[in-house]
Write an enzyme that holds these catalytic residues in place. Structure first.
Site, PDB file in Angstrom:
ATOM      1  N   GLU A 182      37.311  28.363  46.301  1.00 35.88           N
ATOM      2  CA  GLU A 182      36.491  27.196  46.594  1.00 35.88           C
ATOM      3  C   GLU A 182      35.029  27.363  46.145  1.00 35.88           C
ATOM      4  O   GLU A 182      34.099  27.349  46.672  1.00 35.88           O
ATOM      5  CB  GLU A 182      36.829  26.904  47.857  1.00 35.88           C
ATOM      6  CG  GLU A 182      38.056  26.298  48.267  1.00 35.88           C
ATOM      7  CD  GLU A 182      37.924  25.774  49.857  1.00 35.88           C
ATOM      8  OE1 GLU A 182      37.053  25.434  50.331  1.00 35.88           O
ATOM      9  OE2 GLU A 182      39.288  26.010  50.337  1.00 35.88           O
TER      10      GLU A 182
HETATM   11  C1  LIG Z   1      44.578  33.356  46.648  1.00 33.99           C
HETATM   12  C2  LIG Z   1      44.103  32.250  45.689  1.00 33.99           C
HETATM   13  C3  LIG Z   1      44.262  30.681  46.191  1.00 33.99           C
HETATM   14  C4  LIG Z   1      43.778  29.789  45.512  1.00 33.99           C
HETATM   15  N1  LIG Z   1      43.836  28.584  45.843  1.00 33.99           N
HETATM   16  C5  LIG Z   1      43.485  27.539  45.074  1.00 33.99           C
HETATM   17  C6  LIG Z   1      43.805  26.107  45.238  1.00 33.99           C
HETATM   18  O1  LIG Z   1      44.397  25.627  46.348  1.00 33.99           O
HETATM   19  N2  LIG Z   1      43.580  25.118  44.283  1.00 33.99           N
HETATM   20  C7  LIG Z   1      43.194  25.521  43.345  1.00 33.99           C
HETATM   21  O2  LIG Z   1      42.771  24.515  42.467  1.00 33.99           O
HETATM   22  N3  LIG Z   1      42.545  26.606  42.827  1.00 33.99           N
HETATM   23  C8  LIG Z   1      42.607  27.669  43.828  1.00 33.99           C
HETATM   24  N4  LIG Z   1      42.550  28.725  43.609  1.00 33.99           N
HETATM   25  C9  LIG Z   1      41.789  29.293  42.223  1.00 33.99           C
HETATM   26  C10 LIG Z   1      40.138  29.575  42.782  1.00 33.99           C
HETATM   27  O3  LIG Z   1      39.575  28.455  43.229  1.00 33.99           O
HETATM   28  C11 LIG Z   1      39.533  30.188  41.345  1.00 33.99           C
HETATM   29  O4  LIG Z   1      40.052  31.603  41.375  1.00 33.99           O
HETATM   30  C12 LIG Z   1      38.099  30.313  41.503  1.00 33.99           C
HETATM   31  O5  LIG Z   1      37.660  29.118  41.122  1.00 33.99           O
HETATM   32  C13 LIG Z   1      37.455  31.310  40.239  1.00 33.99           C
HETATM   33  O6  LIG Z   1      38.159  30.838  38.988  1.00 33.99           O
HETATM   34  P1  LIG Z   1      38.858  32.215  38.191  1.00 33.99           P
HETATM   35  O7  LIG Z   1      39.580  32.679  38.982  1.00 33.99           O
HETATM   36  O8  LIG Z   1      39.514  31.724  37.064  1.00 33.99           O
HETATM   37  O9  LIG Z   1      37.543  33.007  37.713  1.00 33.99           O
HETATM   38  P2  LIG Z   1      36.555  32.633  36.498  1.00 33.99           P
HETATM   39  O10 LIG Z   1      35.993  31.433  36.414  1.00 33.99           O
HETATM   40  O11 LIG Z   1      37.323  33.270  35.495  1.00 33.99           O
HETATM   41  O12 LIG Z   1      35.198  33.780  36.631  1.00 33.99           O
HETATM   42  C14 LIG Z   1      35.509  35.288  36.939  1.00 33.99           C
HETATM   43  C15 LIG Z   1      34.066  35.938  36.981  1.00 33.99           C
HETATM   44  O13 LIG Z   1      32.950  35.246  36.280  1.00 33.99           O
HETATM   45  C16 LIG Z   1      31.993  34.828  37.126  1.00 33.99           C
HETATM   46  N5  LIG Z   1      31.564  33.609  36.398  1.00 33.99           N
HETATM   47  C17 LIG Z   1      32.304  32.542  35.641  1.00 33.99           C
HETATM   48  N6  LIG Z   1      31.456  31.684  35.191  1.00 33.99           N
HETATM   49  C18 LIG Z   1      30.118  32.133  35.176  1.00 33.99           C
HETATM   50  C19 LIG Z   1      28.866  31.762  34.870  1.00 33.99           C
HETATM   51  N7  LIG Z   1      28.742  30.553  34.229  1.00 33.99           N
HETATM   52  N8  LIG Z   1      27.915  32.527  35.084  1.00 33.99           N
HETATM   53  C20 LIG Z   1      27.862  33.748  35.971  1.00 33.99           C
HETATM   54  N9  LIG Z   1      29.103  34.189  36.479  1.00 33.99           N
HETATM   55  C21 LIG Z   1      30.221  33.303  35.978  1.00 33.99           C
HETATM   56  C22 LIG Z   1      32.754  34.362  38.443  1.00 33.99           C
HETATM   57  O14 LIG Z   1      31.740  34.165  39.481  1.00 33.99           O
HETATM   58  C23 LIG Z   1      33.723  35.426  38.648  1.00 33.99           C
HETATM   59  O15 LIG Z   1      33.227  36.548  39.131  1.00 33.99           O
HETATM   60  C24 LIG Z   1      43.074  29.965  44.174  1.00 33.99           C
HETATM   61  C25 LIG Z   1      42.777  31.198  43.893  1.00 33.99           C
HETATM   62  C26 LIG Z   1      43.489  32.265  44.762  1.00 33.99           C
HETATM   63  C27 LIG Z   1      43.033  33.789  43.953  1.00 33.99           C
END
Ligand SMILES: Cc1cc2nc3c(=O)[nH]c(=O)nc-3n(C[C@H](O)[C@H](O)[C@H](O)COP(=O)(O)OP(=O)(O)OC[C@H]3O[C@@H](n4cnc5c(N)ncnc54)[C@H](O)[C@@H]3O)c2cc1C
Length: 591
Positions: free
Chosen positions: A403
């Site tokens: 979130e």
């Molecule tokens: C257990 C679990 C439940 C979930 N439930 C849902 C759900 O119900 N529905 C849904 O839609 N999603 C869900 N998610 C997905 C979740 O919302 C995403 O994992 C989250 O938004 C982060 O995206 P990502 O994992 O791809 O990380 P990434 O976007 O790849 O980020 C990786 C790292 O880079 C950092 N980063 C990224 N962009 C930038 C930037 N521009 N500047 C600086 N730092 C940056 C991030 O903060 C993070 O530390 C769930 C995830 C998990 C693990």
């Protein structure tokens, strides 16, 4: 000082300015007192309903500790448990009574989630993924027909909801989703793509799905999709670090026909809808964090009072006392900010997204600190699966990731605040012309800007909040007064120095965000304690102590952040990171 440029602001019956954002205003050096004082109180009728729900939750959950641990190991919630959640009405908490729900306010809902989370994070997540995000779009933007069709089944839990945004290539960059919906001649849509890590994916029947419906990146639309439809499939359960009993799966759509009447809101508005849902739902995670912290404090104090080392209870040692006091400060501050944001949402405030982001960042990080310290107080026991601490640490780790990650939300807080400061500068530039064409408007803006600059030069406005806080908290009010003016000043300096390039100055933005977080959370604490009646008892006296301690800690952090905005080693730091990344490893050794 009032530098609100919008002359058409609408006060509500409680005196709240519904158009104002307290947090954004901090970036232009303004404290919107009317939206902070007096601190909100729960409605008496709702308090009665909440007590009943809380009691039935306690009755049902208090003996389930061993079950929760077993379901964590097995990574599943049994159907009988889900059925009990249905019978307790937990899927209908925020659905209006007309549709079979309990119809709680956002604040009331947040309080129930707090109670649930103090027992088990996975149970709380099953409920919050349904209410905070899964079906929130239907409540916020659904048509009457859509509500009549789905809400009764969602309230009873016959249908469980999930929110489907994330994809393998689209996480924080939510606008980049590839799942596609193409409009057919009869007005229906054909949906194809795959979503990953969807909470309630495997137990859900009602999905709010975001898909591209235009050629421009970010041109998304939102749809309601039923699991029973042809082409909808869910993947295997993810094997997770924490919140293991809650269902997390992929959900795929293979040429799924979605009827025209299942479009949510307007075509092309999907991204805005997704962000509105997440903003509106943030107090769910905030309330969950508060519940988790309260559980940790109960565990840690019991442990500290029972465990003897060096002939004393470990509770007697200064280093343990420091941890317990910090847990209480973090919990009180989180509760104060989460409750305030819930009140803004319930009161119809139009612009609370930055406040909601602040509450999520602060409460989730406070929960992680608290969980770690509770485990530390338990020592070796904390590391053993026989005790609850390690599960709490594992469960809380997700809070700063989903979130909206803490990094993305900090950037959002700073960017939104800077935009507010920039808006004032732009209006100033535009209105220099107006001084001649429209003297009243033009001079008005100029004098507001001059007023703000004056406040930055002479930040100590000793009359601010003076009537709202008790005498014993006047010095603390002055801290927030001073540092709000400082935030306005540095935001102005950074904006002038970097212009639009400020977006690339992430470390400066992080510091601005942290100052705004300390200010807004601190002001919520101050408002809350100021609204307490001096009962002469320890609870009141200790709440004053919490407000004083939080303010001193915030002052030290804000000082440090302000100094480092102007003098830092950011370029060296970035250059080092670039070198390490290019080496793809730590390049030194003592061999
Ligand atoms: C257990 C679990 C439940 C979930 N439930 C849902 C759900 O119900 N529905 C849904 O839609 N999603 C869900 N998610 C997905 C979740 O919302 C995403 O994992 C989250 O938004 C982060 O995206 P990502 O994992 O791809 O990380 P990434 O976007 O790849 O980020 C990786 C790292 O880079 C950092 N980063 C990224 N962009 C930038 C930037 N521009 N500047 C600086 N730092 C940056 C991030 O903060 C993070 O530390 C769930 C995830 C998990 C693990």
């Amino acid at each position: 000082m009032n530098i609100d440029l919008d002359a058409s602001s609408t006060p509500d019956s409680d005196g709240l300015d519904l158009d104002a954002s307290v947090a954004k205003s901090l970036f232009v050096g303004r404290i919107t007192e009317e939206n902070l004082f007096p601190y909100p109180r729960i409605d008496a009728d709702e308090a009665e309903t909440l007590r009943m729900v809380a009691n039935s939750l306690d009755d049902f959950l208090q003996d389930k500790g061993e079950d929760f641990r077993q379901w964590d190991r097995e990574s599943a919630q049994p159907e009988a448990f889900l059925q009990s959640l249905r019978e307790l009405g937990l899927f209908g908490l925020i659905i209006p009574g007309d549709f079979g729900g309990i119809g709680l306010s956002n604040a009331g809902y947040t309080r129930v989630v707090e109670q649930l989370s103090s027992y088990d994070s996975s149970a709380a997540l099953t409920v919050t993924a349904h209410s905070s995000i899964g079906m929130k779009g239907l409540l916020l933007f659904g048509t009457d027909e859509q509500k009549a069709r789905y809400l009764p089944k969602l309230a009873s839990g016959e249908m469980i909801a999930a929110f489907c945004l994330t994809e393998s290539g689209s996480g924080s960059d939510a606008a980049s989703v590839k799942t596609k919906a193409v409009k057919n001649q009869d007005g229906s849509w054909t949906l194809s793509g795959e979503k990953i890590w969807i909470t309630n994916g495997g137990i859900g029947d009602f999905y709010t799905v975001f898909a591209r419906t235009g050629n421009d990146p970010g041109e998304l639309s939102a749809f309601f999709v039923e699991r029973s439809w042809s082409g909808v499939n869910t993947g295997a359960k993810e094997d997770k670090m924490g919140i293991r009993a809650s269902s997390t799966t992929s959900v795929s759509f293979s040429d799924v026909r979605v009827p025209a009447e299942n479009l949510l809101g307007e075509e092309g508005q999907g991204f805005k809808i997704a962000m509105s849902i997440l903003n509106n739902g943030r107090t769910g995670l905030g309330g969950g964090s508060v519940g988790g912290m309260k559980a940790c404090i109960a565990l840690a104090t019991a442990q500290a009072l029972e465990r003897k080392q060096f002939g004393q209870n470990i509770a007697e040692f200064g280093l343990i006392k420091e941890k317990i006091a910090q847990m209480a400060i973090d919990c009180f501050a989180s509760e104060s900010v989460v409750w305030m944001v819930a009140h803004y949402i319930d009161s119809g405030c139009k612009d609370y997204s930055v406040e909601a982001a602040i509450s999520k960042v602060f409460a989730s990080e406070a929960m992680q600190r608290t969980a770690n310290e509770a485990l530390q107080i338990a020592g070796g026991n904390g590391f053993m699966k026989e005790f609850p601490y390690e599960q709490i640490v594992r469960d809380s780790r997700i809070l700063t990731i989903f979130e909206g990650t803490s990094e993305i939300l900090r950037l959002y807080i700073a960017l939104s605040g800077i935009k507010e400061a920039g808006r004032l500068l732009e209006e100033l530039a535009e209105n220099v012309e107006d001084v001649f064409n429209d003297p009243i408007k033009g001079l008005g803006v100029l004098s507001e800007y001059a007023g703000r600059r004056l406040a930055q030069i002479t930040p100590l406005r000793r009359d601010r909040m003076v009537n709202s806080v008790p005498a014993t908290l006047r010095d603390e009010a002055l801290i927030y007064d001073k540092y709000t003016a400082e935030l306005g000043r540095v935001a102005d300096v950074l904006l002038r120095r970097h212009g639009r390039d400020i977006v690339d100055k992430q470390l400066a933005m992080r510091r601005l965000a942290d100052i705004a977080i300390d200010l807004f959370v601190g002001l919520c604490v101050l408002a809350r304690v100021s609204s307490m009646t001096d009962s002469g008892d320890a609870r009141y006296e200790q709440a004053i102590t919490v407000a004083k301690l939080f303010s001193q800690q915030a002052k030290r952090r804000m000082n440090q952040n302000l100094r480092r905005i102007m003098r830092n080693e950011d370029e060296d730091l970035k250059q080092l990171a670039q070198y390490i990344s290019s080496e793809r490893a730590y390049p030194w050794d003592v061999l």
